[in-house]
Scaffold this motif. Structure first.
Motif, mmCIF file in Angstrom:
data_model
loop_
_atom_site.group_PDB
_atom_site.id
_atom_site.type_symbol
_atom_site.label_atom_id
_atom_site.label_comp_id
_atom_site.label_asym_id
_atom_site.label_seq_id
_atom_site.Cartn_x
_atom_site.Cartn_y
_atom_site.Cartn_z
ATOM 1 N N VAL A 94 0.967 -1.269 -0.032
ATOM 2 C CA VAL A 94 0.051 0.049 -0.106
ATOM 3 C C VAL A 94 0.831 1.309 -0.032
ATOM 4 C CG1 VAL A 94 -1.722 1.227 1.223
ATOM 5 C CG2 VAL A 94 -2.121 -1.159 1.009
ATOM 6 N N ILE A 95 2.047 1.387 0.938
ATOM 7 C CA ILE A 95 2.978 2.616 0.802
ATOM 8 C C ILE A 95 3.409 2.823 -0.466
ATOM 9 C CG2 ILE A 95 4.930 3.210 1.688
ATOM 10 C CD1 ILE A 95 3.996 1.940 4.407
ATOM 11 N N LEU A 96 4.050 1.489 -1.022
ATOM 12 C CA LEU A 96 4.680 1.884 -2.370
ATOM 13 C C LEU A 96 3.671 2.041 -3.668
ATOM 14 C CD1 LEU A 96 7.287 -1.224 -2.384
ATOM 15 C CD2 LEU A 96 7.606 1.219 -1.784
ATOM 16 N N PHE A 97 2.157 1.564 -3.542
ATOM 17 C CA PHE A 97 1.459 2.005 -4.436
ATOM 18 C C PHE A 97 0.999 3.323 -4.275
ATOM 19 C CE2 PHE A 97 -3.144 2.647 -4.927
ATOM 20 C CZ PHE A 97 -3.521 2.418 -6.382
ATOM 21 N N ALA A 98 0.955 4.025 -3.133
ATOM 22 C CA ALA A 98 0.518 5.311 -2.813
ATOM 23 C C ALA A 98 1.795 6.183 -3.475
ATOM 24 C CB ALA A 98 0.474 5.919 -1.474
ATOM 25 N N ALA A 99 2.985 5.694 -3.478
ATOM 26 C CA ALA A 99 4.153 6.323 -3.923
ATOM 27 C C ALA A 99 4.145 6.580 -5.395
ATOM 28 C CB ALA A 99 5.579 5.819 -3.363
ATOM 29 N N LEU A 100 3.885 5.211 -5.940
ATOM 30 C CA LEU A 100 3.594 5.086 -7.370
ATOM 31 C C LEU A 100 2.640 6.041 -8.039
ATOM 32 C CD1 LEU A 100 4.230 1.218 -7.981
ATOM 33 C CD2 LEU A 100 5.775 3.017 -8.650
ATOM 34 N N ARG A 101 1.722 6.244 -7.430
ATOM 35 C CA ARG A 101 0.332 7.024 -7.774
ATOM 36 C C ARG A 101 0.937 8.479 -7.785
ATOM 37 N NH1 ARG A 101 -4.331 5.069 -9.885
ATOM 38 N NH2 ARG A 101 -5.708 6.485 -8.534
ATOM 39 N N ASN A 102 1.849 8.819 -7.159
ATOM 40 C CA ASN A 102 2.399 10.282 -7.072
ATOM 41 C C ASN A 102 3.506 10.683 -8.137
ATOM 42 O OD1 ASN A 102 0.531 11.190 -5.018
ATOM 43 N ND2 ASN A 102 1.930 10.220 -3.391
ATOM 44 N N VAL A 103 3.613 9.536 -8.694
ATOM 45 C CA VAL A 103 4.879 9.710 -9.796
ATOM 46 C C VAL A 103 4.247 10.638 -10.886
ATOM 47 C CG1 VAL A 103 6.513 8.892 -11.677
ATOM 48 C CG2 VAL A 103 6.238 7.981 -9.262
ATOM 49 N N PRO A 104 4.632 11.734 -11.489
ATOM 50 C CA PRO A 104 4.030 12.647 -12.492
ATOM 51 C C PRO A 104 4.007 11.841 -13.573
ATOM 52 C CG PRO A 104 5.518 13.937 -11.095
ATOM 53 C CD PRO A 104 5.916 12.469 -10.767
ATOM 54 N N ALA A 105 2.904 11.658 -14.662
ATOM 55 C CA ALA A 105 2.765 11.053 -15.797
ATOM 56 C C ALA A 105 3.546 11.750 -16.781
ATOM 57 C CB ALA A 105 1.417 10.950 -16.097
ATOM 58 N N GLU A 106 3.583 13.306 -16.533
ATOM 59 C CA GLU A 106 4.368 13.931 -17.839
ATOM 60 C C GLU A 106 5.753 13.404 -17.631
ATOM 61 O OE1 GLU A 106 3.586 16.878 -14.332
ATOM 62 O OE2 GLU A 106 2.518 15.077 -15.287
ATOM 63 N N LEU A 107 6.441 12.930 -16.541
ATOM 64 C CA LEU A 107 7.758 12.717 -16.805
ATOM 65 C C LEU A 107 8.248 11.357 -17.571
ATOM 66 C CD1 LEU A 107 9.060 13.410 -13.222
ATOM 67 C CD2 LEU A 107 9.301 14.867 -15.289
ATOM 68 N N HIS A 108 7.038 10.374 -17.524
ATOM 69 C CA HIS A 108 6.897 9.280 -18.079
ATOM 70 C C HIS A 108 6.914 9.540 -19.815
ATOM 71 C CE1 HIS A 108 7.449 5.826 -15.357
ATOM 72 N NE2 HIS A 108 6.500 6.782 -14.560
ATOM 73 N N GLU A 109 5.918 10.523 -19.958
ATOM 74 C CA GLU A 109 5.674 10.841 -21.059
ATOM 75 C C GLU A 109 6.944 11.613 -21.916
ATOM 76 O OE1 GLU A 109 2.435 13.449 -21.155
ATOM 77 O OE2 GLU A 109 0.766 11.697 -20.280
ATOM 78 N N ALA A 110 7.686 12.365 -21.311
ATOM 79 C CA ALA A 110 8.646 12.904 -21.651
ATOM 80 C C ALA A 110 9.907 12.200 -21.879
ATOM 81 C CB ALA A 110 9.437 13.927 -20.772
ATOM 82 N N ALA A 111 9.948 11.110 -21.058
ATOM 83 C CA ALA A 111 11.161 10.204 -21.121
ATOM 84 C C ALA A 111 10.685 9.023 -22.470
ATOM 85 C CB ALA A 111 11.426 9.124 -20.054
ATOM 86 N N GLN A 112 9.443 8.819 -22.684
ATOM 87 C CA GLN A 112 9.065 8.100 -23.691
ATOM 88 C C GLN A 112 9.459 8.912 -25.031
ATOM 89 O OE1 GLN A 112 5.075 6.998 -23.536
ATOM 90 N NE2 GLN A 112 5.353 5.119 -24.916
ATOM 91 N N ILE A 113 9.100 10.126 -25.217
ATOM 92 C CA ILE A 113 9.464 10.994 -26.167
ATOM 93 C C ILE A 113 11.019 10.852 -26.563
ATOM 94 C CG2 ILE A 113 9.474 13.285 -27.294
ATOM 95 C CD1 ILE A 113 6.730 13.726 -25.705
ATOM 96 N N ASP A 114 11.537 10.617 -25.546
ATOM 97 C CA ASP A 114 13.196 10.882 -25.653
ATOM 98 C C ASP A 114 13.757 9.559 -26.224
ATOM 99 O OD1 ASP A 114 13.288 13.406 -25.042
ATOM 100 O OD2 ASP A 114 13.840 13.102 -22.857
ATOM 101 N N GLY A 115 12.620 8.368 -26.182
ATOM 102 C CA GLY A 115 13.162 7.274 -26.667
ATOM 103 C C GLY A 115 13.596 6.092 -25.548
ATOM 104 N N ALA A 116 13.096 6.397 -24.461
ATOM 105 C CA ALA A 116 13.287 5.531 -23.258
ATOM 106 C C ALA A 116 12.240 4.371 -23.330
ATOM 107 C CB ALA A 116 13.324 6.329 -21.956
#
Length: 315
Positions: free
Chosen positions: A189-211
């Protein structure tokens, strides 16, 4: 900050305004239940235990002479202390990494579940944590039984002959690790709450960069949840070093003589036996303070190492 503001902050309680005194009084009033509880139920028993560790006190006689450092000297020559510490260290070294990895995997899967089913799975993962420790130990006597326990039946289905989890010294501690992995819902539950707080735009930016997905998880997700990981590792380490209830349910009491070795002798179990079976309360208090010292040192080391691996937004 202006000079006037700094001067006001440096003033002592004697220079407070009536409004500040009133607010401080209300603060102390609301804090008083915790302060009284800490003094009565934590600080006073710890001080009493520290005193007892320098005596040979027994609750049967209600008294015991002062013996100085004799109890602590005995710790250094007691083979069961090192045996119990070895068993506890083995369990902690195996359980903490496995529980962290498994909880992170489950939290990641849970983070991908949406809709009405999300609440059900979150509740299902956490339910084992509210199960009494005695019930967990009793349940796993059946789950780990040989040869008809649930675990061995599953292994037999795949053509594997399961070990004697509760009687074989080589597998006993591994069976206890398996039992405790059943109750990692709090970490999930603690790690799930932490994952929910990871900004989605950072993943999108990394994906655009080819990650790819693995690179995004390693370089984006892990740093941002490292604080939660650090917290759960500390909590799980401390709780592992104090493991008692579930193990005592299985191997204590009437089942104490069923294991032909001391493989199930964990540190807190040995402490409990010294205090409440042999009634050497002074020696048990010394054992408790040794554990307190060990936990403090390990926690301090973890905090020192966290400066290298834990990311905070204000760093």
């Amino acid at each position: 900050m202006t000079a006037a503001t700094a001067t006001r902050r440096l003033r002592g309680p004697g220079s407070w305004t009536p409004e500040q005194r009133r607010q401080a009084g209300w603060a102390l009033l609301f804090l008083s239940p915790w302060i009284i509880g800490f003094l009565v139920f934590t600080a006073a028993p710890m001080a009493w235990s520290l005193w007892l560790s320098f005596t040979s006190y027994s609750p049967l006689s209600g008294k015991g002479p002062f013996v100085g450092l004799a109890n602590y000297q005995r710790l250094l020559s007691d083979p069961k202390v090192f045996l119990a510490l070895g068993n506890t260290t083995y369990f902690t070294a195996l359980f903490v990494p496995l529980s962290t990895l498994l909880a992170l995997l489950l939290a990641t899967l849970l983070n991908r579940v949406g809709g009405r089913s999300a609440g059900f799975f979150r509740t299902a993962f956490y339910l084992p944590n509210v199960t009494p420790a005695v019930a967990v130990g009793t349940l796993f006597i059946l789950v780990l039984a040989n040869p008809d326990g649930l675990v061995n039946q599953v292994l037999r289905f795949f053509g594997i002959t399961g070990p004697s989890w509760l009687n074989d010294p080589a597998w006993l501690k591994n069976g206890i690790v398996l039992m405790m992995l059943w109750s990692i819902g709090g970490t999930v539950v603690i790690l799930f709450a932490a994952l929910r707080n990871v900004p989605a735009e950072l993943h999108e930016a990394a994906q655009i960069d080819g990650a790819n997905a693995l690179q995004r998880f390693r370089n984006v997700t892990l740093p941002l949840i490292s604080g939660a990981l650090f917290f759960t590792i500390i909590i799980n380490t401390i709780s592992s070093l104090q493991l008692f209830s579930e193990v005592y349910t299985i191997f204590g009491g009437q089942r104490q003589g069923l294991v032909g070795s001391d493989a199930a002798l964990f540190y807190v179990m040995y402490l409990f036996r010294e205090a409440f079976e042999t009634f050497r309360m002074g020696y048990a208090s010394a054992l408790a303070w040794l554990l307190f010292l060990i936990v403090g040192i390990i926690t301090l080391i973890q905090f020192r190492l966290s400066k290298r691996f834990v990311y905070y937004e204000n760093n």
